[in-house]
Design a protein around this motif. Structure first.
Motif, short mmCIF file in Angstrom:
data_model
loop_
_atom_site.label_atom_id
_atom_site.label_comp_id
_atom_site.label_asym_id
_atom_site.label_seq_id
_atom_site.Cartn_x
_atom_site.Cartn_y
_atom_site.Cartn_z
N ASP A 428 -12.09 -23.24 -68.60
CA ASP A 428 -12.68 -21.94 -68.92
C ASP A 428 -11.63 -20.86 -68.65
O ASP A 428 -11.02 -20.84 -67.58
N ASN A 429 -11.43 -19.95 -69.61
CA ASN A 429 -10.37 -18.95 -69.43
C ASN A 429 -10.70 -17.89 -68.38
O ASN A 429 -9.86 -17.03 -68.08
N GLN A 430 -11.92 -17.92 -67.84
CA GLN A 430 -12.27 -16.97 -66.79
C GLN A 430 -12.46 -17.64 -65.43
O GLN A 430 -12.82 -16.97 -64.46
N GLU A 431 -12.23 -18.92 -65.37
CA GLU A 431 -12.37 -19.65 -64.11
C GLU A 431 -11.03 -19.71 -63.40
O GLU A 431 -9.96 -19.67 -64.02
N THR A 432 -11.09 -19.84 -62.06
CA THR A 432 -9.90 -20.08 -61.25
C THR A 432 -9.99 -21.50 -60.69
O THR A 432 -11.00 -21.89 -60.10
N TYR A 433 -8.93 -22.27 -60.88
CA TYR A 433 -8.90 -23.67 -60.45
C TYR A 433 -7.83 -23.83 -59.39
O TYR A 433 -6.77 -23.18 -59.44
N THR A 434 -8.07 -24.70 -58.43
CA THR A 434 -7.12 -24.95 -57.36
C THR A 434 -6.53 -26.34 -57.53
O THR A 434 -7.26 -27.34 -57.65
N VAL A 435 -5.19 -26.40 -57.54
CA VAL A 435 -4.48 -27.66 -57.68
C VAL A 435 -3.79 -27.95 -56.35
O VAL A 435 -2.92 -27.19 -55.91
N PHE A 460 3.54 -21.64 -70.50
CA PHE A 460 3.04 -21.33 -69.16
C PHE A 460 3.69 -22.28 -68.17
O PHE A 460 3.74 -23.49 -68.40
N CYS A 461 4.23 -21.71 -67.06
CA CYS A 461 4.78 -22.53 -65.97
C CYS A 461 4.82 -21.66 -64.71
O CYS A 461 5.68 -20.78 -64.57
N ASN A 462 3.88 -21.83 -63.80
CA ASN A 462 3.78 -21.03 -62.59
C ASN A 462 4.53 -21.72 -61.45
O ASN A 462 3.93 -22.36 -60.60
N LEU A 463 5.85 -21.55 -61.42
CA LEU A 463 6.68 -22.19 -60.39
C LEU A 463 6.21 -21.79 -59.00
O LEU A 463 6.04 -20.61 -58.69
N LEU A 476 -4.87 -21.56 -60.08
CA LEU A 476 -4.56 -21.64 -61.51
C LEU A 476 -5.63 -20.89 -62.30
O LEU A 476 -6.81 -21.21 -62.24
N THR A 477 -5.18 -19.83 -63.03
CA THR A 477 -6.09 -19.07 -63.88
C THR A 477 -5.44 -18.88 -65.24
O THR A 477 -4.29 -18.44 -65.34
N PHE A 478 -6.21 -19.20 -66.31
CA PHE A 478 -5.74 -18.97 -67.67
C PHE A 478 -6.58 -17.84 -68.27
O PHE A 478 -7.81 -17.91 -68.29
#
Length: 724
Positions: A428-435, A460-463, A476-478
């Motif tokens: 979901d583009n409004q959800e925040t996910y934890t990796v 996309f690459c969030n170093l 992680l948020t898209f």
């Protein structure tokens, strides 16, 4: 001195009365020619050297007469069962060295008539006559002929039912039941606890547990049951239309391309609808690759395919689909039994077929089976043949929860995950996910990467740095700018480092099930139809709860292929085409409101067998000559270079009738059409001679249909098989 010949000597026919037909338990025929005098022995005996010499000689002498009963009519019918008069004809017999003076007709050892032509009255039955001719010097010859007198048309037929595999009962019960000719009998199969019904076979072939049978002949039916044994793997429904029977050309760990895989290859003609084996959500679609070119063996072969997530870590792959032959989109929810694509031969194939398999979210092969396959655990093997029971089920989607990412999903990139709650495919583009996880290759940086499939560009690459033990915790948020389909992977090392992109993911706006459009078809249920009728498909009452405009897509599920006038219109029409046997033609409607797709609605049309309309009919027979064209039954002829020709016996045809003769191949395509002359009427029967050239006609194996349309008043068909 003259001596009498022994009774057994040739030329002295016996005058003893042998056991009569009545004495042997069979009614003697009534003789119309009056009494039958016993022929006298007309041998001329000469006393030569004290011996008896028969001037009739042996049967090999050119002086012998020749008995010939071939002109006798050997077949006649008595529709009401009354005795009929039959003429025994010896006029083809020929004299030898002396004229024939005696003609005797013998039945069961008794002379029952005399004369070159003799009329006898016979009741229904088979009669083996012997014709004995004698010339004026006593020489004798014999011939035989069998006369068949057909009885009255049967007023009832037998239904013989048996079971296979045990574990169930049938109604009518096992054994022989008699029903009036033309009546319809519903045959039902009920499985016992721990068993399931597989199919009816024999004179009817269906996977429906209740089926209607028309008693137009004796029918032999077997109900097949199999034990339901607990499987240690998931089961799915077959990915083709319900009721259709298909075979497995390569199974699990197959010798050609399935080594180490739990997968099946199922031959399908190009354009066959492919159905979702279970409810779920579409992950990935590839449909741009062209069909294989048999003239270009060096072409780069790439397959089109669809991938669907079914939840619980189970994913289905459907491979070798047609170019632009996929009718679902990534992120779309699908129900079990929904048409998702059309089969073809794209990719590494030797012919059109569907490759189907179940994998986990990391695309690793998973053991599975079919609900319909008659083997332990539903694991079909090469050569198995079974019918699909994959009926559309909207409710099947109710329990769907998307699969989660396995903890070892990125081990190939040097990353181990700690949390198994991360979605495998849909974000979901409004959800925040934890990796959460750790890097196991000693590098100090890690990122979640998205790559655009068409351009292979990293978008996309969030170093993120890792701690001293290589652990990381990434939020992680898209945003909505990333809505679409991507490859996802985890990259370790410095910026610009490469990693393996192992997953296809879909990023989408928040889902609102209440806002999903609803496909609605007027007149839901099953409608009985016949050949050449036009029917409307009405979808104008489909709705979008949020008031958006709708686009429409009508798709045929199964049955003989028909042409939908406009498959993208809210309301459209189709015309029924010829069927082979009893057929169900089904259509699904899916609507799209620009944001999301509906689940399908379905309507069914039932097409009865044979298309006998308004008394017009044709016997299901192809004959090499008109005399042989007397019995019903499916013909078997070879489709090869040259011409196919034969006689067809027609029923209830009026003088002056004419017809269009169409040839339908096993894929339902019309390949020939010809205007035929008037029917030929003679001997109380109507015959049509047909012929067509096979030049340019692909000899597809299977059942072909010759279809006759009689003056627009009706139609009938004749079928023939083409061997591989």
């Amino acid at each position: 001195m003259l001596r009498p010949c022994p009774r057994s000597a040739k030329g002295c026919p016996s005058t003893d009365r042998r056991e009569s037909a009545t004495g042997r338990g069979r009614r003697a025929p009534r003789i119309a020619a009056g009494r039958a005098p016993v022929a006298a022995c007309q041998a001329i005996l000469l006393l030569l050297a004290g011996g008896c010499v028969d001037l009739g000689g042996g049967s090999n002498s050119p002086e012998d007469p020749q008995a010939d009963a071939a002109r006798t009519v050997t077949r006649t019918d008595t529709p009401d069962g009354r005795p009929v008069r039959v003429t025994l004809d010896a006029s083809a017999s020929r004299d030898g060295g002396a004229p024939i003076v005696s003609y005797e007709w013998i039945l069961d050892g008794e002379v029952i008539a005399v004369g070159q032509k003799a009329d006898v009255t016979l009741e229904p039955g088979d009669y083996a006559f012997t014709l004995r001719v004698t010339d004026e010097v006593g020489r004798v010859d014999e011939d035989s002929v069998t006369v068949k007198v057909g009885g009255p048309r049967r007023t009832d037929f037998n239904l013989v039912i048996s079971t296979s595999g045990g574990g169930g009962s049938v109604e009518p019960p096992v054994g022989v039941s008699t029903f009036p000719a033309g009546s319809t009998v519903v045959v039902r199969a009920t499985a016992d606890e721990g068993f399931r019904f597989v199919r009816f076979s024999g004179d009817i072939s269906t996977t429906e547990a209740a089926t209607a049978v028309v008693m137009d002949r004796d029918r032999f039916v077997t109900a097949e049951f199999v034990s339901i044994e607990a499987a240690d793997h998931p089961l799915f429904f077959a990915p083709w239309a319900p009721g259709e029977i298909r075979n497995v050309s390569q199974g699990n760990n197959g010798p050609f391309t399935h080594q180490g895989l739990f997968a099946w290859d199922v031959p399908m003609p190009i354009g066959t609808p492919v159905l979702a084996v279970g409810a779920g959500r579409v992950i990935r679609v590839v449909e741009e690759h062209p069909r294989n070119d048999p003239e270009d063996p060096d072409q780069v072969r790439q397959a089109n395919f669809v991938t669907i997530d079914h939840g619980d870590g189970l994913v289905s792959n459907y491979v070798h689909l047609d170019q632009r032959g996929v009718i679902v989109e990534p992120g779309q929810f699908v129900a079990r039994g929904q048409v998702i694509a059309f089969s073809c031969d794209t990719g590494n194939t030797t012919g059109p077929h569907l490759h189907y398999e179940i994998v986990d979210p990391s695309n690793r092969s998973v053991p599975s089976g079919f609900f319909e396959a008659p083997r332990r655990g539903g694991v079909a093997e090469q050569g198995d043949e079974f019918a699909s029971r994959n009926e559309l089920s909207i409710e099947s989607l109710d329990g769907y929860v998307q699969s989660k990412l396995p903890l070892d999903a990125f081990l190939g990139n040097g990353v181990e995950l700690f949390d198994d709650s991360l979605p495998a495919f849909f974000y979901d583009n409004q959800e925040t996910y934890t990796v959460r996880g750790r890097v196991i290759d000693g590098t100090r940086l890690v990122c979640v990467a998205l790559v655009e499939p068409a351009t292979n560009e990293t978008v996309f690459c969030n170093l993120t740095p890792v701690d001293d033990e290589g652990r990381f915790d990434i939020e992680l948020t898209f945003g909505e700018e990333f809505d679409g389909s991507y490859f996802m992977g985890m990259i370790t090392g410095d910026e610009g480092a490469e990693g393996v992109l192992t997953h296809q993911v879909v990023i989408h706006p928040p889902l609102d099930a209440e806002a999903r459009p609803l496909a609605v078809i007027d007149e839901p249920g099953t409608i009985v139809t016949r050949f050449n009728e036009v029917h409307a498909l009405i979808g104008e009452n489909s709705v979008s709860p949020v008031g958006r405009g709708l686009s429409y897509r009508w798709t045929q599920v199964g049955g003989p292929t028909v042409l939908i006038d406009d498959p993208t219109a809210a309301n459209t029409v189709f015309r029924t085409e010829p069927a082979i046997g009893e057929e169900r033609v089904s259509f699904q409607l899916v609507v799209f409101d620009g944001l999301s797709y509906s689940l399908p609605a379905q309507i069914d049309f039932f097409m009865p067998d044979s298309f006998f309309v308004e008394g017009i009919g044709v016997s299901n027979t192809v004959c090499e000559s008109e005399d042989e064209c007397v019995a019903d039954g499916t013909s078997v002829i070879s489709l090869s270079a040259g011409t196919i020709a034969g006689w067809v016996q027609l029923l209830n045809i009026e003088p002056g009738d004419s017809a269009i003769f169409q040839i339908i191949d096993p894929q339902g395509h019309m390949v020939r059409a010809k205007l035929l002359p008037e029917f030929d009427q003679r001997a109380g029967r109507s015959f049509l001679r047909f012929a067509w050239s096979t030049e340019g006609l692909e000899p597809l194996p299977g059942t072909w249909v010759g279809l006759y349309q009689h003056n627009g008043r009706g139609a009938a068909q004749v079928t023939f098989e083409v061997a591989p």
